[in-house]
Design a protein around this motif. Structure first.
Motif, PDB file in Angstrom:
ATOM      1  N   LEU A   4       0.885  -1.013  -0.018  1.00 40.80           N
ATOM      2  CA  LEU A   4      -0.153   0.074   0.137  1.00 40.80           C
ATOM      3  C   LEU A   4       0.760   1.202   0.049  1.00 40.80           C
ATOM      4  CD1 LEU A   4      -2.838   1.511   0.091  1.00 40.80           C
ATOM      5  CD2 LEU A   4      -2.499   0.930   2.703  1.00 40.80           C
ATOM      6  N   CYS A   5       2.012   1.223   0.906  1.00 38.22           N
ATOM      7  CA  CYS A   5       2.748   2.430   0.773  1.00 38.22           C
ATOM      8  C   CYS A   5       3.496   2.688  -0.352  1.00 38.22           C
ATOM      9  CB  CYS A   5       3.846   2.410   2.037  1.00 38.22           C
ATOM     10  SG  CYS A   5       3.180   2.387   3.840  1.00 38.22           S
ATOM     11  N   GLN A   6       4.027   1.574  -1.156  1.00 42.23           N
ATOM     12  CA  GLN A   6       4.556   1.765  -2.226  1.00 42.23           C
ATOM     13  C   GLN A   6       3.571   2.097  -3.305  1.00 42.23           C
ATOM     14  OE1 GLN A   6       5.844  -2.127  -4.176  1.00 42.23           O
ATOM     15  NE2 GLN A   6       7.843  -1.102  -4.935  1.00 42.23           N
ATOM     16  N   ARG A   7       2.399   1.658  -3.414  1.00 37.34           N
ATOM     17  CA  ARG A   7       1.438   1.987  -4.495  1.00 37.34           C
ATOM     18  C   ARG A   7       1.128   3.537  -4.337  1.00 37.34           C
ATOM     19  NH1 ARG A   7      -1.620  -2.735  -3.215  1.00 37.34           N
ATOM     20  NH2 ARG A   7      -2.896  -1.380  -2.212  1.00 37.34           N
ATOM     21  N   LEU A   8       1.156   4.165  -2.968  1.00 36.90           N
ATOM     22  CA  LEU A   8       0.744   5.406  -2.633  1.00 36.90           C
ATOM     23  C   LEU A   8       1.931   6.196  -3.245  1.00 36.90           C
ATOM     24  CD1 LEU A   8      -0.932   7.706  -1.037  1.00 36.90           C
ATOM     25  CD2 LEU A   8       0.955   7.268   0.456  1.00 36.90           C
ATOM     26  N   THR A  13       4.131  10.009  -7.277  1.00 38.84           N
ATOM     27  CA  THR A  13       5.163  10.115  -8.219  1.00 38.84           C
ATOM     28  C   THR A  13       4.447  10.576  -9.771  1.00 38.84           C
ATOM     29  OG1 THR A  13       6.938   8.979  -7.189  1.00 38.84           O
ATOM     30  CG2 THR A  13       7.425   9.408  -9.435  1.00 38.84           C
ATOM     31  N   VAL A  14       3.657   9.546 -10.146  1.00 37.22           N
ATOM     32  CA  VAL A  14       3.011   9.772 -11.461  1.00 37.22           C
ATOM     33  C   VAL A  14       2.307  10.826 -11.703  1.00 37.22           C
ATOM     34  CG1 VAL A  14       1.101   8.730 -12.911  1.00 37.22           C
ATOM     35  CG2 VAL A  14       2.820   7.081 -11.839  1.00 37.22           C
ATOM     36  N   HIS A  15       1.724  11.564 -10.589  1.00 39.78           N
ATOM     37  CA  HIS A  15       0.929  12.759 -10.443  1.00 39.78           C
ATOM     38  C   HIS A  15       1.984  13.975 -10.007  1.00 39.78           C
ATOM     39  CE1 HIS A  15      -2.803  11.166 -11.120  1.00 39.78           C
ATOM     40  NE2 HIS A  15      -2.612  10.145 -10.371  1.00 39.78           N
ATOM     41  N   GLN A  16       3.573  13.689 -10.286  1.00 32.75           N
ATOM     42  CA  GLN A  16       4.455  14.832 -10.095  1.00 32.75           C
ATOM     43  C   GLN A  16       4.369  15.187  -8.620  1.00 32.75           C
ATOM     44  OE1 GLN A  16       3.187  16.641 -13.467  1.00 32.75           O
ATOM     45  NE2 GLN A  16       4.322  15.078 -14.859  1.00 32.75           N
ATOM     46  N   MET A  17       3.931  14.601  -7.662  1.00 38.23           N
ATOM     47  CA  MET A  17       4.055  15.128  -6.216  1.00 38.23           C
ATOM     48  C   MET A  17       5.339  14.524  -5.533  1.00 38.23           C
ATOM     49  SD  MET A  17       0.059  14.808  -5.197  1.00 38.23           S
ATOM     50  CE  MET A  17       0.301  15.869  -3.702  1.00 38.23           C
ATOM     51  N   ALA A  18       5.744  15.220  -4.919  1.00 37.92           N
ATOM     52  CA  ALA A  18       6.703  14.780  -3.998  1.00 37.92           C
ATOM     53  C   ALA A  18       6.343  13.919  -2.738  1.00 37.92           C
ATOM     54  CB  ALA A  18       7.770  15.803  -3.235  1.00 37.92           C
ATOM     55  N   CYS A  19       7.005  12.713  -2.367  1.00 44.27           N
ATOM     56  CA  CYS A  19       6.320  12.090  -1.385  1.00 44.27           C
ATOM     57  C   CYS A  19       7.568  11.898  -0.108  1.00 44.27           C
ATOM     58  CB  CYS A  19       5.950  10.631  -1.881  1.00 44.27           C
ATOM     59  SG  CYS A  19       5.072   9.627  -0.597  1.00 44.27           S
ATOM     60  N   GLN A  20       7.399  12.208   0.983  1.00 43.05           N
ATOM     61  CA  GLN A  20       8.409  11.813   1.849  1.00 43.05           C
ATOM     62  C   GLN A  20       7.954  10.881   3.191  1.00 43.05           C
ATOM     63  OE1 GLN A  20       9.499  15.253   4.082  1.00 43.05           O
ATOM     64  NE2 GLN A  20      11.546  14.323   4.976  1.00 43.05           N
ATOM     65  N   PHE A  71       2.997   9.548   5.545  1.00 44.67           N
ATOM     66  CA  PHE A  71       3.757  10.453   4.269  1.00 44.67           C
ATOM     67  C   PHE A  71       3.293  11.808   4.197  1.00 44.67           C
ATOM     68  CE2 PHE A  71       3.488   5.948   2.807  1.00 44.67           C
ATOM     69  CZ  PHE A  71       4.850   6.069   2.374  1.00 44.67           C
ATOM     70  N   ARG A  72       4.293  12.753   3.927  1.00 46.38           N
ATOM     71  CA  ARG A  72       4.103  14.115   3.596  1.00 46.38           C
ATOM     72  C   ARG A  72       4.096  14.249   2.042  1.00 46.38           C
ATOM     73  NH1 ARG A  72       7.764  18.625   6.175  1.00 46.38           N
ATOM     74  NH2 ARG A  72       9.641  17.219   5.353  1.00 46.38           N
ATOM     75  N   LEU A  73       2.926  14.809   1.453  1.00 50.54           N
ATOM     76  CA  LEU A  73       2.781  15.007  -0.021  1.00 50.54           C
ATOM     77  C   LEU A  73       2.815  16.250  -0.131  1.00 50.54           C
ATOM     78  CD1 LEU A  73       0.116  12.269  -0.678  1.00 50.54           C
ATOM     79  CD2 LEU A  73       2.262  11.961  -1.059  1.00 50.54           C
ATOM     80  N   GLY A  74       3.206  16.565  -1.422  1.00 51.26           N
ATOM     81  CA  GLY A  74       3.212  18.160  -2.164  1.00 51.26           C
ATOM     82  C   GLY A  74       3.827  18.081  -3.191  1.00 51.26           C
ATOM     83  N   ALA A  76       6.898  19.846  -5.420  1.00 52.88           N
ATOM     84  CA  ALA A  76       8.360  20.233  -5.080  1.00 52.88           C
ATOM     85  C   ALA A  76       9.057  20.077  -6.526  1.00 52.88           C
ATOM     86  CB  ALA A  76       8.891  19.345  -3.890  1.00 52.88           C
ATOM     87  N   GLU A  77      10.572  20.920  -6.476  1.00 53.78           N
ATOM     88  CA  GLU A  77      11.341  20.490  -7.272  1.00 53.78           C
ATOM     89  C   GLU A  77      11.811  19.292  -7.578  1.00 53.78           C
ATOM     90  OE1 GLU A  77      12.483  23.091  -9.213  1.00 53.78           O
ATOM     91  OE2 GLU A  77      10.984  24.445  -8.181  1.00 53.78           O
ATOM     92  N   ALA A  78      12.118  18.941  -8.815  1.00 56.18           N
ATOM     93  CA  ALA A  78      12.560  17.418  -8.952  1.00 56.18           C
ATOM     94  C   ALA A  78      13.811  17.171  -7.957  1.00 56.18           C
ATOM     95  CB  ALA A  78      12.905  17.470 -10.365  1.00 56.18           C
ATOM     96  N   PRO A  79      14.269  15.987  -7.849  1.00 56.92           N
ATOM     97  CA  PRO A  79      15.094  15.569  -6.724  1.00 56.92           C
ATOM     98  C   PRO A  79      16.431  15.977  -7.521  1.00 56.92           C
ATOM     99  CG  PRO A  79      14.014  13.777  -7.407  1.00 56.92           C
ATOM    100  CD  PRO A  79      13.239  14.679  -8.158  1.00 56.92           C
ATOM    101  N   SER A  80      17.440  16.478  -6.697  1.00 54.49           N
ATOM    102  CA  SER A  80      18.662  17.129  -7.032  1.00 54.49           C
ATOM    103  C   SER A  80      19.682  15.927  -7.612  1.00 54.49           C
ATOM    104  CB  SER A  80      19.506  18.073  -6.042  1.00 54.49           C
ATOM    105  OG  SER A  80      19.324  17.365  -5.089  1.00 54.49           O
ATOM    106  N   ALA A  81      19.219  14.765  -6.590  1.00 56.38           N
ATOM    107  CA  ALA A  81      20.107  13.455  -7.091  1.00 56.38           C
ATOM    108  C   ALA A  81      19.478  12.208  -6.951  1.00 56.38           C
ATOM    109  CB  ALA A  81      21.198  13.601  -5.897  1.00 56.38           C
TER     110      ALA A  81
END
Length: 106
Positions: A4-8, A13-20, A71-74, A76-81
């Motif tokens: 479930l966590c992986q699917r979330l 990511t598919v919706h261009q959201m950052a997930c922490q 998870f914190r969703l929002g 954000a800029e693309a990952p730098s690395a």
């Protein structure tokens, strides 16, 4: 729970959201459930207990249920690395005649 966590995370990511992932809070809540205030130093125990009660009430978590992960969703800029990844063909071996096998073993 892991799936479930992986699917979330993948859906975000598919919706261009950052997930922490935020694993500490569920662990603290679980520790407080089992050890109470004594499981934490000084004034941290009562504070964790109050936060847990407020969180469970706010998000309507049923008595006896436990959090797996937050998870914190929002946006954000693309990952730098990025982590280095080995090519899939180095990790999987396929000997059938499927289309996947043809891609892995050109």
């Amino acid at each position: 729970g892991g799936r479930l966590c992986q699917r979330l995370w993948l859906t975000a990511t598919v919706h261009q959201m950052a997930c922490q992932p935020m694993a500490a809070l569920p662990l603290f809540f679980l520790q407080h459930d089992y050890l109470g205030d004594e499981g934490f130093p000084k004034k941290a125990g009562p504070k964790i207990g109050r936060l847990r009660e407020e969180f469970y009430r706010l998000f309507n978590v049923a008595q006896g249920d436990h959090l797996l992960m937050l998870f914190r969703l929002g946006y954000a800029e693309a990952p730098s690395a990025r982590s280095l990844r080995r090519p899939l063909r180095e990790l999987l071996i396929s000997s059938d005649n499927s289309s996947i096998s043809a891609k892995l073993n050109p």
